[in-house]
Enzyme design. Sequence first.
Site, PDB file in Angstrom:
ATOM      1  CE  LYS A 253       0.898   1.392   4.390  1.00 49.73           C
ATOM      2  NZ  LYS A 253       1.532   2.638   4.756  1.00 49.73           N
TER       3      LYS A 253
ATOM      4  N   PRO B 189       9.109  -4.090  -0.430  1.00 52.93           N
ATOM      5  CG  PRO B 189       9.414  -1.830  -0.949  1.00 52.93           C
ATOM      6  CD  PRO B 189       8.653  -3.039  -1.362  1.00 52.93           C
ATOM      7  CB  VAL B 190      12.224  -5.629   4.326  1.00 51.09           C
ATOM      8  CG1 VAL B 190      12.331  -5.790   5.832  1.00 51.09           C
ATOM      9  CG2 VAL B 190      11.955  -6.978   3.655  1.00 51.09           C
ATOM     10  CB  ALA B 191      11.768  -1.822   7.482  1.00 52.37           C
ATOM     11  N   GLY B 192       9.707  -0.643   4.610  1.00 52.57           N
ATOM     12  CA  GLY B 192       9.755   0.401   3.587  1.00 52.57           C
ATOM     13  C   GLY B 192       8.628   1.402   3.629  1.00 52.57           C
TER      14      GLY B 192
ATOM     15  CG  MET C 104       5.775   0.702   0.219  1.00 50.39           C
ATOM     16  SD  MET C 104       6.264   0.291  -1.457  1.00 50.39           S
ATOM     17  CE  MET C 104       4.688   0.286  -2.286  1.00 50.39           C
TER      18      MET C 104
ATOM     19  CB  ALA D  85       1.045  -7.361   2.582  1.00 55.16           C
TER      20      ALA D  85
ATOM     21  CG  ASP E 198      -0.445   0.050   8.393  1.00 56.01           C
ATOM     22  OD1 ASP E 198      -1.359   0.835   8.667  1.00 56.01           O
ATOM     23  OD2 ASP E 198       0.731   0.396   8.169  1.00 56.01           O
TER      24      ASP E 198
HETATM   25  O1  C5P Z   1       0.167  -1.179  14.684  1.00 54.31           O
HETATM   26  P1  C5P Z   1       1.588  -1.317  14.251  1.00 54.31           P
HETATM   27  O2  C5P Z   1       2.282  -2.440  14.956  1.00 54.31           O
HETATM   28  O3  C5P Z   1       1.761  -1.381  12.761  1.00 54.31           O
HETATM   29  O4  C5P Z   1       2.303   0.028  14.689  1.00 54.31           O
HETATM   30  C1  C5P Z   1       3.697   0.119  14.848  1.00 54.31           C
HETATM   31  C2  C5P Z   1       4.013   1.321  15.709  1.00 54.31           C
HETATM   32  O5  C5P Z   1       3.711   2.519  14.980  1.00 54.31           O
HETATM   33  C3  C5P Z   1       3.197   1.410  16.976  1.00 54.31           C
HETATM   34  O6  C5P Z   1       3.821   0.708  18.007  1.00 54.31           O
HETATM   35  C4  C5P Z   1       3.173   2.916  17.248  1.00 54.31           C
HETATM   36  O7  C5P Z   1       4.377   3.325  17.843  1.00 54.31           O
HETATM   37  C5  C5P Z   1       3.158   3.497  15.854  1.00 54.31           C
HETATM   38  N1  C5P Z   1       1.783   3.807  15.410  1.00 54.31           N
HETATM   39  C6  C5P Z   1       1.141   4.906  15.980  1.00 54.31           C
HETATM   40  N2  C5P Z   1      -0.135   5.229  15.577  1.00 54.31           N
HETATM   41  C7  C5P Z   1      -0.767   4.494  14.629  1.00 54.31           C
HETATM   42  C8  C5P Z   1      -0.133   3.375  14.041  1.00 54.31           C
HETATM   43  C9  C5P Z   1       1.150   3.052  14.449  1.00 54.31           C
HETATM   44  O8  C5P Z   1       1.707   5.594  16.827  1.00 54.31           O
HETATM   45  N3  C5P Z   1      -2.008   4.849  14.266  1.00 54.31           N
END
Ligand code: C5P
Length: 289
Positions: free
Chosen positions: A4, A88-91, A93, A98, A128
């Site tokens: 995405k 891509p990893v940690a990109g 996206m 996914a 996500d």
């Molecule tokens: O939910 P996810 O594990 O993808 O989120 C990774 C990190 O990104 C969370 O631990 C948080 O620090 C940050 N995040 C956030 N607000 C969001 C989504 C992610 O602060 N709406």
Amino acid sequence: MPAKVNLHLGVGPERLDGFHELVTIFHAVDLFDEVVATSAPALSLTLRGNADGVPDDAQNLAWRAAVLVASHAGVSPDVALEITKAIPVAGGMAGGSADAAATLVACASLWDVPSSDLPALAAELGSDVAFPLLGGTALGTGRGEILRPVPMTQTLHWVFVLADHGISTAEAFRELDQQRAAGAAAPALDAAPMTAALRDGSPQAVAAVLHNDLQPAALALAPALRRTLDAGHEHGALAGIVSGSGPTCAFLCADADDAAKLAAALDADGVGRATRVASGPTPGATRVG
Ligand code: C5P
């Protein structure tokens, strides 16, 4: 399962649970990771493709997805997962998300879990993860897990420029909080200009309203991205933006031909680690075989 890009990413204040309130428009593009799930004596995970730095144990969101579906179904998570990575990893996206979404779909099919149960399981795994189940283009609110499809009439043509290093999503949000504490710009929590451009507009109209509140944070963490964005503009992109929390940069082009030309020009200039041409919207949650 598709990658995405956020066509609009508005980040509100941090909530009591540590997440930020988002108003975002997710857009699925046709860069896919593939997940194969096969019944096996025990849970295992094998990675193929560009998977540098991706864990192959319980640290991996796909592993946690298999455990979650099994516990929901009341069975033991006896499945061999094989993930072939192209996203891509940690990109920025949502590649890990996914993979987790694809694992939810595959394991639900193995263990007879109704697909209507999956959005709630996805939201438990990460902000996500729900979107790649849905695909297409969608407005995301809450921490990104509350989704409503956004109708659009056109296909958008993109060039993605991959970077050498990843950016941690958590770190990008922290950096944005610090920038805001020091007086940086207020959040852009109105996605209406983008939904209007998607409904009625040309790629040029969409390009004019691409917006990412996390972009200044990504640029602070990875200043070399400034040069990537400049190079995309110089070579004729309609607009360029950091994808999600970065460091991948996304360039919107007028058509497929322009996207191919832009990718070739950026490759020739040695901009970024690699380029990928893609288009969207593309459907989510597809089961092949
Ligand atoms: O939910 P996810 O594990 O993808 O989120 C990774 C990190 O990104 C969370 O631990 C948080 O620090 C940050 N995040 C956030 N607000 C969001 C989504 C992610 O602060 N709406």
